[in-house]
Design an enzyme around this catalytic site. Sequence first.
Site, mmCIF file in Angstrom:
data_model
loop_
_atom_site.group_PDB
_atom_site.id
_atom_site.type_symbol
_atom_site.label_atom_id
_atom_site.label_comp_id
_atom_site.label_asym_id
_atom_site.label_seq_id
_atom_site.Cartn_x
_atom_site.Cartn_y
_atom_site.Cartn_z
ATOM 1 N N SER A 1 0.820 -1.216 0.000
ATOM 2 C CA SER A 1 0.000 0.000 0.000
ATOM 3 C C SER A 1 0.852 1.264 0.000
ATOM 4 C CB SER A 1 -0.902 0.014 1.231
ATOM 5 O OG SER A 1 -1.706 -1.136 1.272
HETATM 6 N N1 SAH Z 1 -1.324 -4.510 4.121
HETATM 7 C C1 SAH Z 1 -0.621 -4.745 2.877
HETATM 8 C C2 SAH Z 1 -1.493 -4.417 1.690
HETATM 9 C C3 SAH Z 1 -1.600 -5.592 0.802
HETATM 10 S S1 SAH Z 1 -2.776 -5.496 -0.502
HETATM 11 C C4 SAH Z 1 0.698 -4.021 2.828
HETATM 12 O O1 SAH Z 1 1.058 -3.364 3.776
HETATM 13 O O2 SAH Z 1 1.412 -4.137 1.867
HETATM 14 C C5 SAH Z 1 -4.076 -6.491 0.145
HETATM 15 C C6 SAH Z 1 -3.777 -7.926 0.471
HETATM 16 O O3 SAH Z 1 -5.002 -8.526 0.878
HETATM 17 C C7 SAH Z 1 -3.276 -8.777 -0.696
HETATM 18 O O4 SAH Z 1 -2.057 -9.370 -0.342
HETATM 19 C C8 SAH Z 1 -4.376 -9.830 -0.873
HETATM 20 O O5 SAH Z 1 -3.874 -11.089 -1.280
HETATM 21 C C9 SAH Z 1 -4.994 -9.884 0.502
HETATM 22 N N2 SAH Z 1 -6.363 -10.388 0.580
HETATM 23 C C10 SAH Z 1 -7.372 -10.224 -0.312
HETATM 24 N N3 SAH Z 1 -8.495 -10.825 0.151
HETATM 25 C C11 SAH Z 1 -8.185 -11.364 1.354
HETATM 26 C C12 SAH Z 1 -8.925 -12.120 2.334
HETATM 27 N N4 SAH Z 1 -10.222 -12.443 2.152
HETATM 28 N N5 SAH Z 1 -8.285 -12.527 3.452
HETATM 29 C C13 SAH Z 1 -6.972 -12.226 3.659
HETATM 30 N N6 SAH Z 1 -6.226 -11.524 2.760
HETATM 31 C C14 SAH Z 1 -6.828 -11.096 1.650
#
Ligand code: SAH
Length: 229
Positions: free
Chosen positions: A75
């Site tokens: 993010s």
């Molecule tokens: N917090 C992260 C942002 C990652 S983007 C950071 O600091 O980089 C969002 C993430 O959510 C992705 O890795 C995706 O695979 C995950 N995701 C999507 N749906 C999800 C779910 N139902 N449960 C857990 N993770 C999920």
Amino acid sequence: MTGEPETFDRQHKRLMEEIEAEMRATASYTGRTSLSKRVLEAVARVPRYRFVPDGSQAAAYVNAPLSIGHGQTISQPYIVAMMTEMLDLDEDSIVLEVGTGSAYLAAILAELVKRLYTIEIVEPLARQAAEKLKSLGYENVEVRFGDGYNGWPEHAPFDAIMVTATGDEIPPPLVSQLRPGGRMILPLGRPYSFQKLVLVEKTPQGEIRQRDVLPVAFVPLRRLRDEEE
Ligand code: SAH
């Protein structure tokens, strides 16, 4: 920013100024003109260059999201900082994160709270995140592969919940796993279309209040079929 190579250190300082400028610019949406000292220090301490893929490190301190493979992103630093600020965390907080991804946000949360539970739906990302956090010395974080829609009932209730993938509803299991007096922040809306960041508060009496914070863009909240978990 301790221990960062010098070029990253300079870029990290500039990024902190950009985050602060964006906090001021969005204050009418968020109600916060700046980051609290604790959040500021946590964001300044976590070496973002360690959370971006090899080859993208030159862009580690640009205030933008980056691809981390598997169609997922790390993010944007401002969004991470602002969402963290909105949760009013303290050193006693027990927190759930849905969407571990790169583990960048997880590291920032781990700096601030007593214990972080974080769930990732892409198994290799969950594994890499656990290894990364361990190698950086974070011992108050537990990473699990699974569908975060269902929360993590064994460790509920949570003082705060952070969701970093967008869906069209607030997952009811997460609402029930939020402690009265607790806060949850999550994007709502369709992927690749209009989304808003929403702050949910559960009052001490258990009532749910929610307010829109600002427009955002997140990757989709996916679902696992039960038999896959
Ligand atoms: N917090 C992260 C942002 C990652 S983007 C950071 O600091 O980089 C969002 C993430 O959510 C992705 O890795 C995706 O695979 C995950 N995701 C999507 N749906 C999800 C779910 N139902 N449960 C857990 N993770 C999920």
